[in-house]
Design an enzyme around this catalytic site. Structure first.
Site, mmCIF file in Angstrom:
data_model
loop_
_atom_site.group_PDB
_atom_site.id
_atom_site.type_symbol
_atom_site.label_atom_id
_atom_site.label_comp_id
_atom_site.label_asym_id
_atom_site.label_seq_id
_atom_site.Cartn_x
_atom_site.Cartn_y
_atom_site.Cartn_z
ATOM 1 N N CYS A 17 118.232 16.736 -56.304
ATOM 2 C CA CYS A 17 117.503 17.998 -56.451
ATOM 3 C C CYS A 17 116.068 17.681 -56.847
ATOM 4 C CB CYS A 17 118.182 18.836 -57.533
ATOM 5 S SG CYS A 17 117.367 20.402 -57.843
ATOM 6 N N LEU A 18 115.126 18.396 -56.253
ATOM 7 C CA LEU A 18 113.715 18.163 -56.587
ATOM 8 C C LEU A 18 113.430 18.484 -58.056
ATOM 9 C CD1 LEU A 18 111.958 19.541 -53.379
ATOM 10 C CD2 LEU A 18 112.320 17.152 -54.024
ATOM 11 N N GLN A 58 112.866 27.359 -58.403
ATOM 12 C CA GLN A 58 112.324 26.041 -58.752
ATOM 13 C C GLN A 58 110.808 26.028 -58.855
ATOM 14 O OE1 GLN A 58 114.872 24.185 -55.501
ATOM 15 N NE2 GLN A 58 114.648 22.482 -56.917
ATOM 16 N N GLY A 108 115.524 21.129 -49.243
ATOM 17 C CA GLY A 108 115.701 22.530 -49.604
ATOM 18 C C GLY A 108 114.939 22.844 -50.883
ATOM 19 N N HIS A 113 120.745 27.831 -57.225
ATOM 20 C CA HIS A 113 119.468 27.911 -57.949
ATOM 21 C C HIS A 113 119.076 29.366 -58.213
ATOM 22 C CE1 HIS A 113 117.933 23.854 -58.380
ATOM 23 N NE2 HIS A 113 118.063 23.570 -57.099
ATOM 24 N N HIS A 165 123.838 24.860 -52.578
ATOM 25 C CA HIS A 165 123.001 24.309 -53.652
ATOM 26 C C HIS A 165 121.815 25.241 -53.948
ATOM 27 C CE1 HIS A 165 120.880 20.622 -55.501
ATOM 28 N NE2 HIS A 165 119.924 21.528 -55.434
ATOM 29 N N GLU A 166 121.166 25.730 -52.882
ATOM 30 C CA GLU A 166 119.980 26.581 -53.078
ATOM 31 C C GLU A 166 120.358 27.965 -53.618
ATOM 32 O OE1 GLU A 166 117.380 24.957 -53.128
ATOM 33 O OE2 GLU A 166 118.081 23.248 -51.952
HETATM 34 NI NI NI Z 1 117.955 21.732 -56.141
#
Ligand code: NI
Length: 167
Positions: free
Chosen positions: A91-92, A51, A46, A137, A133-134
């Protein structure tokens, strides 16, 4: 398509609140395509526009094993949630850090798709986790903020060290 640079925690830009998208036009579709390419290349399941330092309410998700079920959500909104599940998240934007977070087990989401059409989605398990989660963000929240302050400080120190090594 283009790969986009991903912001790394604790970059303050990760805490900006994203603005709703007024219209799903070619600019938004280009953003979705670039975000999808960036997510697949990373690889991740995701990615939120926040991000990649674009503060618009757009997320891409693919939790399939074959990596061929792209879900693009514009202006996603959780309209119902139930149950509870604890899942180990990563998380990226927080590379190499994984920890348990408690979230709703089932969510119902309303959003616009890549074509601009409204969609409604029932999600559970990993997909439900990923959606929550997204959307966090987009609201300027990174998953580590659910952890203790002690853990958050350890993560900041660890990532700062890593940034020095790779810089
Ligand atoms: Ni993330």
């Amino acid at each position: 398509m283009a790969l986009l640079p991903i912001l790394r925690y604790p970059d303050p830009r990760l805490h900006k609140v994203a603005a709703p998208v007024a219209e799903v036009d070619d600019t938004i579709r280009q953003l979705i395509d670039d975000m999808a390419e960036t997510m697949y290349e990373a690889p991740g399941i995701g990615l939120a526009a926040t991000q990649v330092d674009v503060h618009k309410r757009v997320v891409v998700i693919d939790v399939s094993e074959e990596r061929n079920e792209l879900l693009a959500l514009v202006n996603p909104r959780i309209v119902a949630r139930s149950g509870e599940q604890v899942c180990e998240e990563g998380c990226l934007s927080v590379p190499g850090v994984y920890d348990k977070v408690s979230r709703a087990e089932h969510v119902t989401v309303e959003a616009l798709g890549r074509d601009g059409e409204p969609l409604r989605l029932e999600a559970d398990d990993l997909l439900a986790v990923c959606i929550q989660h997204e959307i966090d963000h987009l609201d300027g929240k990174v998953f580590v903020e659910y952890l203790s302050l002690l853990k958050q400080n350890r993560i900041k120190t660890k990532l700062a060290k890593k940034a020095r090594i790779t810089a």
